[in-house]
Design a protein around this motif. Sequence first.
Motif, PDB file in Angstrom:
ATOM      1  N   ASP A 301       0.842  -1.188   0.000  1.00  0.00           N
ATOM      2  CA  ASP A 301       0.000   0.000   0.000  1.00  0.00           C
ATOM      3  C   ASP A 301       0.880   1.242   0.000  1.00  0.00           C
ATOM      4  N   CYS A 302       0.406   2.297  -0.649  1.00  0.00           N
ATOM      5  CA  CYS A 302       1.209   3.515  -0.745  1.00  0.00           C
ATOM      6  C   CYS A 302       0.297   4.671  -1.130  1.00  0.00           C
ATOM      7  N   GLU A 303       0.894   5.804  -1.402  1.00  0.00           N
ATOM      8  CA  GLU A 303       0.235   6.928  -2.050  1.00  0.00           C
ATOM      9  C   GLU A 303       1.038   7.271  -3.290  1.00  0.00           C
ATOM     10  N   GLN A 305       1.760  10.250  -6.382  1.00  0.00           N
ATOM     11  CA  GLN A 305       1.612  11.638  -6.813  1.00  0.00           C
ATOM     12  C   GLN A 305       2.138  11.723  -8.247  1.00  0.00           C
ATOM     13  N   PRO A 312      -1.331  13.714  -3.242  1.00  0.00           N
ATOM     14  CA  PRO A 312      -1.107  12.268  -3.306  1.00  0.00           C
ATOM     15  C   PRO A 312      -2.414  11.529  -3.080  1.00  0.00           C
ATOM     16  N   VAL A 313      -2.563  10.379  -3.730  1.00  0.00           N
ATOM     17  CA  VAL A 313      -3.796   9.597  -3.587  1.00  0.00           C
ATOM     18  C   VAL A 313      -3.442   8.168  -3.187  1.00  0.00           C
ATOM     19  N   PRO A 314      -4.309   7.504  -2.404  1.00  0.00           N
ATOM     20  CA  PRO A 314      -4.044   6.118  -1.989  1.00  0.00           C
ATOM     21  C   PRO A 314      -3.961   5.190  -3.193  1.00  0.00           C
ATOM     22  N   PRO A 328      -4.317   3.063  -8.417  1.00  0.00           N
ATOM     23  CA  PRO A 328      -4.929   3.973  -7.436  1.00  0.00           C
ATOM     24  C   PRO A 328      -6.261   3.428  -6.947  1.00  0.00           C
TER      25      PRO A 328
END
Length: 366
Positions: A301-303, A305, A312-314, A328
């Motif tokens: 899991d990350c974000e 950009q 930034p989005v999950p 995303p």
Amino acid sequence: MKVLAAMSGGVDSAVAAARAVDAGHDVVGVHLALSRQPGTLRTGARGCCTIEDSMDARRVAGMLGIPFYVWDFSERFAADVVDDFVAEYSAGRTPNPCMRCNERIKFAALLDKALALGFDAVATGHYASIVTDADGNRELHRAAAWAKDQSYVLGVLTAEQLEHAMFPLGATPSKAEVRAEAAARGFDLAQKPDSHDICFIPDGDTRGWLAGRVGAEPGPIVDRSGAVLGTHEGAAAFTVGQRKGLSIGYPAEDGKPRFVLEVRPKTNEVVVGPREALAVAEIAGSRYTWAGIPPQSSSFDCEVQIRAHADPVPAVAAVTEHELVITPVDPLDGVAPGQTAVVYVGTRVLGQCTIDRTVSAVPVPA
């Protein structure tokens, strides 16, 4: 430490150099000459690394009492940044020249030369932070001032480069504080405007500049089904998400505006469609790097950009045999091949990839 301070002639790099001196380092200032022809780089508020900027940097170095040099990196800049910009647009992609400059000039060519000359680190005026973990590994993190955070454009740095990078402004709460400090130190450039836009396009006319280098051959504007809607004067001038300049002449059936969805240089086609067709469910790139220790799992899991000033989005990232694939949680809007996707875990920059391909969230109509 022996520190080489990269001094662009702006207020941020001036204060960064001053703080390196205050910290007791043996500092030498250097300004990068990126063009041998005056007038080919933007001047004033809209550019950087011009003759005026080198003079501003020299004055600050004199006030700090440090040696100052101008290094000619014009050939390397032309090959690694300008030529790359042209090649990417010729291939239908949307490049980020500032990202390439950080990657190939400021933290490759400059750092390599600095290390060869015996320097321990290169200091710049970027707003980002370096954190050392319990095992002594250096990590790249967002700056304290998120409004000025520049960790995105530094996402191309590798673990080896982070070992020799220094960002004295990383913990500064605001740009206003940096300007106030510059004024208190007596720097004339304390209120100098920030640089922006593409420095090697002097008049700001990117379309005209590209036309003189890539060519501007007329071709069809088509919808997602392949139906011809109009003509353009040169596909290289268009980028994904663009609305203006299509000049199709009549509205879509639903009356809504059309946007550029894809540029196909091989067929000289510009593909357009509704805004909702800009939604992207997956992005991937084979040219990826890690800013420090790589992830321990092949999926995490990350974000993500995708622009310097985007939120930034999950997302979920997965490392395959050939690509970094990023999915995303909610579709991204208007992503173009050639852009850079920077992956974060919390405030830490984990790595980045140049986007090679995207997967639309909206199927092509049958």
